[in-house]
Design a protein around this motif. Structure first.
Motif, short mmCIF file in Angstrom:
data_model
loop_
_atom_site.label_atom_id
_atom_site.label_comp_id
_atom_site.label_asym_id
_atom_site.label_seq_id
_atom_site.Cartn_x
_atom_site.Cartn_y
_atom_site.Cartn_z
N LEU A 1 12.07 -39.17 -14.01
CA LEU A 1 12.04 -39.49 -12.59
C LEU A 1 11.17 -40.70 -12.35
CD1 LEU A 1 12.69 -38.64 -9.65
CD2 LEU A 1 10.61 -37.22 -9.74
N ALA A 2 11.67 -41.64 -11.56
CA ALA A 2 10.90 -42.82 -11.20
C ALA A 2 11.10 -43.10 -9.71
CB ALA A 2 11.33 -44.02 -12.03
N GLN A 3 10.15 -43.78 -9.14
CA GLN A 3 10.30 -44.22 -7.75
C GLN A 3 11.02 -45.56 -7.71
OE1 GLN A 3 6.34 -44.22 -6.04
NE2 GLN A 3 6.59 -42.11 -5.34
N ALA A 4 11.66 -45.83 -6.61
CA ALA A 4 12.29 -47.13 -6.43
C ALA A 4 11.27 -48.23 -6.63
CB ALA A 4 12.91 -47.22 -5.04
N GLY A 5 11.67 -49.24 -7.39
CA GLY A 5 10.77 -50.33 -7.73
C GLY A 5 10.00 -50.10 -9.02
N GLY A 6 10.09 -48.90 -9.55
CA GLY A 6 9.38 -48.57 -10.77
C GLY A 6 10.15 -48.94 -12.02
N SER A 7 9.62 -48.49 -13.16
CA SER A 7 10.20 -48.83 -14.46
C SER A 7 10.30 -47.60 -15.35
CB SER A 7 9.33 -49.87 -15.17
OG SER A 7 9.26 -51.08 -14.44
N LEU A 8 11.26 -47.65 -16.23
CA LEU A 8 11.41 -46.68 -17.31
C LEU A 8 11.91 -47.42 -18.54
CD1 LEU A 8 13.20 -43.64 -15.60
CD2 LEU A 8 10.87 -43.66 -16.47
N ARG A 9 11.58 -46.89 -19.70
CA ARG A 9 12.14 -47.44 -20.93
C ARG A 9 12.85 -46.34 -21.69
NH1 ARG A 9 9.65 -50.47 -26.28
NH2 ARG A 9 8.98 -48.37 -26.83
N LEU A 10 14.11 -46.56 -21.95
CA LEU A 10 14.90 -45.63 -22.74
C LEU A 10 14.90 -46.08 -24.20
CD1 LEU A 10 18.02 -45.11 -20.46
CD2 LEU A 10 15.81 -43.95 -20.38
N SER A 11 14.89 -45.11 -25.08
CA SER A 11 14.99 -45.37 -26.51
C SER A 11 16.18 -44.61 -27.07
CB SER A 11 13.72 -44.94 -27.25
OG SER A 11 12.60 -45.66 -26.80
N CYS A 12 16.78 -45.17 -28.10
CA CYS A 12 17.88 -44.50 -28.79
C CYS A 12 17.63 -44.63 -30.28
CB CYS A 12 19.20 -45.14 -28.40
SG CYS A 12 20.63 -44.49 -29.28
N ALA A 13 17.29 -43.52 -30.89
CA ALA A 13 17.01 -43.50 -32.33
C ALA A 13 18.28 -43.15 -33.08
CB ALA A 13 15.92 -42.48 -32.63
N ALA A 14 18.56 -43.94 -34.09
CA ALA A 14 19.79 -43.76 -34.85
C ALA A 14 19.49 -43.34 -36.28
CB ALA A 14 20.59 -45.05 -34.86
N SER A 15 20.32 -42.50 -36.80
CA SER A 15 20.27 -42.17 -38.22
C SER A 15 21.59 -42.59 -38.83
CB SER A 15 20.04 -40.67 -38.43
OG SER A 15 21.11 -39.93 -37.86
N GLY A 16 21.56 -42.89 -40.11
CA GLY A 16 22.77 -43.38 -40.76
C GLY A 16 22.50 -44.72 -41.39
N ARG A 17 23.31 -45.03 -42.38
CA ARG A 17 23.04 -46.19 -43.21
C ARG A 17 23.40 -47.52 -42.56
NH1 ARG A 17 26.06 -45.48 -48.64
NH2 ARG A 17 25.09 -47.50 -48.97
N PHE A 18 24.30 -47.51 -41.59
CA PHE A 18 24.90 -48.76 -41.16
C PHE A 18 24.50 -49.17 -39.74
CE2 PHE A 18 27.17 -48.94 -44.96
CZ PHE A 18 27.70 -47.69 -45.23
N PHE A 19 23.40 -48.64 -39.24
CA PHE A 19 22.98 -48.96 -37.88
C PHE A 19 22.90 -50.46 -37.65
CE2 PHE A 19 20.89 -48.66 -33.88
CZ PHE A 19 19.91 -49.62 -33.88
N SER A 20 22.33 -51.18 -38.60
CA SER A 20 22.09 -52.61 -38.39
C SER A 20 23.36 -53.42 -38.32
CB SER A 20 21.18 -53.16 -39.49
OG SER A 20 21.80 -53.00 -40.76
N SER A 21 24.49 -52.84 -38.66
CA SER A 21 25.75 -53.56 -38.59
C SER A 21 26.57 -53.20 -37.35
CB SER A 21 26.59 -53.29 -39.85
OG SER A 21 26.96 -51.93 -39.92
N TYR A 22 26.03 -52.31 -36.50
CA TYR A 22 26.75 -51.84 -35.33
C TYR A 22 26.31 -52.58 -34.07
CZ TYR A 22 28.93 -47.71 -37.47
OH TYR A 22 29.71 -46.87 -38.21
#
Length: 124
Positions: free
Chosen positions: A11-32
């Protein structure tokens, strides 16, 4: 195959900030290519930001251009979405997705790996 797990929503207020992260597993992430999609109740899923495999090429929808920043760290197998100047209309479930394309696909059909989603709610 790439397995994806999102975090950082909330939850954030209008004007605020959030940072989403997406952690990947698997050998080929860097090619996607990676994308952040969102879907609000009653609305279609939309691509809000995408990034190519090297991190050089990026895409933003008009609705988030200038407010959101996508980045990736291939050494950490993680992609990020920094969301600033949040608006109530940014409220949605946010999904990260991976595509083996060398470009940044605009259609979700071109992404074959999806995370479970994280809720972002922006109050006015």
């Amino acid at each position: 195959q790439v397995q994806l797990v999102e975090s950082g929503g909330g939850l954030a207020q209008a004007g605020g900030s959030l940072r989403l992260s997406c952690a990947a597993s698997g050998r080929f992430f860097s090619s996607y290519a990676m994308g952040w999609f969102r879907q609000a109740p009653g609305k279609e899923r939309e691509l809000v930001a995408g990034i190519g495999w090297s991190g050089v090429d990026t895409y933003y929808s008009d609705s988030v251009q200038g407010r959101f920043t996508i980045s990736r760290d291939n050494a950490k197998n993680t992609v990020y979405l920094q969301m600033n100047s949040l608006k109530p209309e940014d409220t949605a479930v946010y999904y990260c997705a991976a595509s083996p394309s060398i470009y940044i696909p605009r259609s979700g059909d071109r992404y074959n790996n999806w995370g479970q989603g994280t809720q972002v709610t922006v109050s006015s």
